[in-house]
Design an enzyme around this catalytic site. Structure first.
Site, short mmCIF file in Angstrom:
data_model
loop_
_atom_site.label_atom_id
_atom_site.label_comp_id
_atom_site.label_asym_id
_atom_site.label_seq_id
_atom_site.Cartn_x
_atom_site.Cartn_y
_atom_site.Cartn_z
N CYS B 83 0.82 -1.22 0.00
CA CYS B 83 0.00 0.00 0.00
C CYS B 83 0.85 1.27 0.00
O CYS B 83 0.31 2.37 -0.07
CB CYS B 83 -0.95 0.00 1.19
SG CYS B 83 -2.12 -1.36 1.12
N HIS B 329 -9.59 4.39 -1.51
CA HIS B 329 -8.28 3.73 -1.46
C HIS B 329 -8.11 2.78 -2.63
O HIS B 329 -8.26 1.57 -2.49
CB HIS B 329 -8.13 3.01 -0.13
CG HIS B 329 -6.78 2.39 0.10
ND1 HIS B 329 -5.62 2.93 -0.42
CD2 HIS B 329 -6.40 1.31 0.83
CE1 HIS B 329 -4.58 2.18 -0.04
NE2 HIS B 329 -5.02 1.19 0.71
#
Lengths: 463, 381
Positions: B83, B329
């Site tokens: 991430c 996200h």
């Protein structure tokens, strides 16, 4: 003289109230022991074996026999798997005995023969079954799951084998065809008379009569209370001489039924007593033991004491995979047999390593997390150690019959930290620092085969 | 070698983050990149862009996606760090410029997770002993020890979600434009204790693009140049096996922040930094980051959440555009989206969510179990 040196019992903690199966609310009435989604005959046998072998050396076990009618593979040995989990020497002889409910007695007799003949110093006999009746059937209600382990050897014998008989019979009474999930049974009275009573009585009749003054106790495979009473009459035994069947607490455990009752009898055996193991299935088999040096125990009571009520019929169905699905599960989820091969000591025995600098580590890696040195490790098995819970979460996303699933980091005593599932928790749930033990469990079925690894459980609740 | 003041951001672009059922990854790459071209007044990318850096978690063919979508046949580098990928893409671009390899480069982060047919991450087994991959479960492992030691709880986490939802309502391209209450957060269905649904970032599709050039060439572009003061990355041991981890922090953030402050010459981050975009994949991740980044002492988050330190009106506004929580996200895009937001803040172009007079802005990504972290500090003179 060869005989039983020690024994261990595993009864799964989950108990399914029969009232739930009958469509009523759970009550305090009869219940059955239920292998949960992460248990099967292999994991139950492993647990029974670990209890049986507690504080005992394992390197003198030359023979391991696994008797069950419920094993996940038609081709691939269960005994070899269990030998690897237990860390037995690779020279151990292993065999599965299946296809009949009297396999347990047959395995015991083979083990005695091998030890008596000097072919094995010690033999470990593991007998386990998960009785799966079709949903809604009497067999679903009356079945039970359990595993029993016996260590057979020359030294420290509690009960010597003093006789054995067999009676072979051919009939279609209770069966599962190749591929069947559920037990099938012919008409009840026919099955009881010709499948159970007659062959059992025939095998019992061939045993020598009780020695002078000896009290003979019968551990039998009677499938229910009424059949147990009928058998007592048929063999001329007093009702009090029959080990009661645990029918309303554990259920009828198939291959493990009579061996479970033999373990119960051994727990309370007295010198000079005769213990008769009488099991049926395609005939019958009887083994007669004479108690020579009783060692009072509580293997069955301890196993009974672990108890988690199944909360709902839905949870039971999910745990046993009884819900219908339109599409079959994907057959390959990237579970690689070569990776399994490389990592089998880690997966099956929780084998990690210790660096020369002293740092314990799991899984095995090449470079030490503490000192940075390469390849200075000695393998070390961590499964027999307890541990404590460093941190946890309750994961509702995780596939489980009863979400959420407790997952945490376990600090193994004098060992590494391992990220694993925490099972068998009471309603209070996990707590930081709680003491844990490690248990071998069926962790998932990816690739449509059982995949085994270890879970952490609360320390055993022993009465 | 310090990367401080070697490169400048001269153009940014970002798609609307959303469940983008009607467009592909290539569509979003084109939208974000052409917005950045326009921002930097790049009219002939094949002449003005020397190289491309890209990052994506879910695309197995990142370089092909980007070069084919843009018809930009330039040297292309694909970057991956869970991430933290979005910040790592820009870091690779800045390093290439500092090394003198290129003058002007394009950095693109993107992801298209919503084409997979699942909400959230895939719960799949990767090996015999592996547990299913549930990021909420991994990031939740710091909760029980932190709560036990410092007394914070689900209420403090809920206030972070409420703040980020509010900020998201002020960002035109955010996914969730919905005010929520602490009660909403506490009553939502549980994902992995202590995280309920509202404690978890919203997974969306999206792409963000950043054009980076040599600092001395930045004046060739029309917008106020935004200088890269520091961009760093660090890894830490896997927290599941780290024998020393206390589960009160994520070590990778501490390490990456320390390096970033040294590079940028910052000694009091709380006073010097004006605005920050933190990796709020879960509310607790944002809470720990306040402390791991050295904004406040370890254990002080509870009182600062109560006093509103990190709200838009507070001393150090955090996640001004709603963050991962409500802006969305799309994994590989998030770090690049944060750099876009900080660039807008430093130029005074952030509209209703503008932090007045912002001169120094920090962004932070953490990924893995978590194991990797990247930090970027931008500044204007």
């Amino acid at each position: 003289m060869a005989g039983i040196v020690d024994w261990g019992v595993h009864i799964p903690a989950h108990r399914l109230p029969r009232a739930l199966l009958a469509g009523r609310k759970a009550d305090s009435g009869p219940e059955r022991a239920l292998a949960w989604a992460d248990e099967d005959s292999v994991t139950m046998a492993v647990d029974a074996a670990r209890l049986c072998l507690k504080d005992r050396a394992r390197d003198t076990i030359d023979l391991l026999l696994f008797a069950t009618t419920t094993y996940a593979f038609a081709e691939k040995q269960g005994a070899a798997l269990i030998a690897a989990v237990l860390g037995l020497p690779q020279a151990v002889r292993t065999a599965d005995i299946g296809h009949s409910l009297r396999g347990g007695a047959q395995a015991l007799l083979l083990a005695h023969d091998a030890v008596k003949a000097g072919r094995a110093r010690q033999a470990l006999v593991l007998i386990a079954d998960c009785r799966m009746g079709a949903p809604g059937s009497e067999l679903e209600r009356s079945g039970g799951d359990a595993a029993v382990a016996f260590l057979i050897g020359h030294d420290g014998v509690v009960a010597e084998l003093s006789g054995s008989t067999a009676h072979s019979e051919e009939l279609v009474d209770v069966w599962r065809r190749d591929g069947d999930r559920f037990i099938h049974q012919w008409e009840d009275r026919f099955t009881t008379q010709y499948g159970f009573l007659d062959p059992s009585a025939a095998a019992a009749a061939k045993l020598p009569t009780a020695a002078d003054g000896a009290h003979r106790v019968w551990a039998t495979s009677a499938p229910n209370k009424r059949a147990l009473g009928s058998l007592a009459k048929a063999i001329g035994a007093a009702p009090t001489a029959m080990v009661p069947g645990l029918f309303d607490t554990v259920g009828y455990c198939g291959t493990a039924q009579a061996p479970l009752l033999l373990a119960a009898a051994l727990d309370t055996a007295e010198t000079g007593q005769e213990l008769a193991l009488l099991t049926h299935g395609d005939g019958a088999e009887a083994l007669l033991y004479t108690v020579v040096a009783p060692r009072p125990g509580h293997a069955v009571a301890d196993a009974m004491a672990q108890r988690i009520p199944v909360p709902s019929l839905n949870a039971y169905r999910r745990a046993r995979g009884l819900d219908a699905a339109e599409y079959p599960p994907v057959d390959d989820q990237g579970i690689s047999a070569t990776i399994h091969f490389r990592e089998r000591a880690e997966d099956l025995r929780l084998q990690g390593q210790r660096c020369a600098c002293g740092e314990p580590q799991f899984p095995k890696q090449r470079v030490c997390i503490r000192c940075g040195a390469k390849d200075r490790f000695t393998p070390e098995d961590f499964a027999e150690r307890g541990g404590t819970l460093v941190t946890y979460t309750l994961d509702s996303f995780f596939p489980s019959p009863t979400p959420p699933t407790a997952v945490g980091v376990v600090q193994v005593a004098d060992g590494p930290r391992i990220y694993m599932q925490v099972a068998g928790l009471s309603k209070e749930g996990p707590a930081l620092g709680m003491p844990l033990r490690l248990a071998f469990r069926r962790i998932h079925d990816a690739g449509q085969r059982p995949n085994y690894f270890w879970k952490a459980l609360p320390e055993r609740n022993v009465p | 070698m310090s990367l401080r003041d070697r490169a400048a951001i001269v153009g940014v672009g970002c798609t609307h983050f959303m469940e983008n059922w009607t467009s592909s990854a290539e569509d979003m790459i084109v939208d974000a990149v052409f917005e950045a071209y326009a921002d930097a007044e790049i009219e002939d990318p094949n002449r003005q862009i020397d190289a491309v850096f890209c990052g994506s978690l879910y695309s197995a063919m990142g370089p092909v996606d980007v070069s084919e979508a843009l018809k930009l046949y330039k040297p292309l580098t694909s970057v991956y760090n869970y991430c933290a990928t979005g910040t790592e893409v820009v870091r690779a671009a800045v390093m290439a410029i500092a090394a003198g390899a290129y003058d002007t480069v394009l950095a693109v982060g993107y992801d298209k997770p919503k084409d997979r047919g699942v909400s959230g991450p895939p719960v799949a087994f990767r090996g015999v002993r592996n547990l299913p991959a549930t990021p909420a479960g991994w990031f939740a492992l710091a909760a029980a020890p932190y709560f036990a030691k410092f007394g914070a709880g689900r209420e403090e986490l809920a206030q972070i979600a409420v703040k980020n939802h509010h900020n998201g309502t002020l960002a035109p391209k955010s996914f969730l434009k919905k005010e929520i209450t602490v009660e909403d957060v506490l009553n939502a269905r549980m994902i992995a204790w202590p995280f309920g649904l509202y404690d978890c970032a919203a997974q969306t599709d999206g792409a963000a693009a950043v054009i980076v050039t040599r600092a001395d060439l930045a004046r060739n572009h029309p917008k106020q140049p935004v200088l890269v003061k520091a961009i760093t990355s660090h890894c830490s041991p896997h927290p599941h096996t780290d024998p020393d981890h206390d589960f009160l922090r994520w070590k990778a953030t501490e390490n990456a922040a320390r390096d970033a402050y040294r590079m940028a010459g910052i000694d009091d981050p709380f006073r010097q930094i004006d605005v920050a975009q933190l990796h709020d994949c879960f509310t607790l991740t944002e809470l720990l980051s306040y402390e791991d980044l050295g904004f406040i002492p370890k254990g002080a988050a509870k009182e600062h959440i109560a006093s509103g330190t990190f709200t838009l009106a507070g001393e150090l506004p955090v996640n001004t555009d709603g963050g991962l929580k409500s802006f969305g996200h799309p994994t590989g895009a998030s770090g690049a989206r944060m750099i876009v937001e900080n660039t807008l803040q430093l130029r005074g172009e952030a509209g209703a969510r503008q932090v007045q007079g912002a001169k120094l802005a920090l962004s932070h990504n953490i990924g893995g179990y978590p194991t990797g972290c990247a930090v970027c500090i931008l500044g204007v003179e």
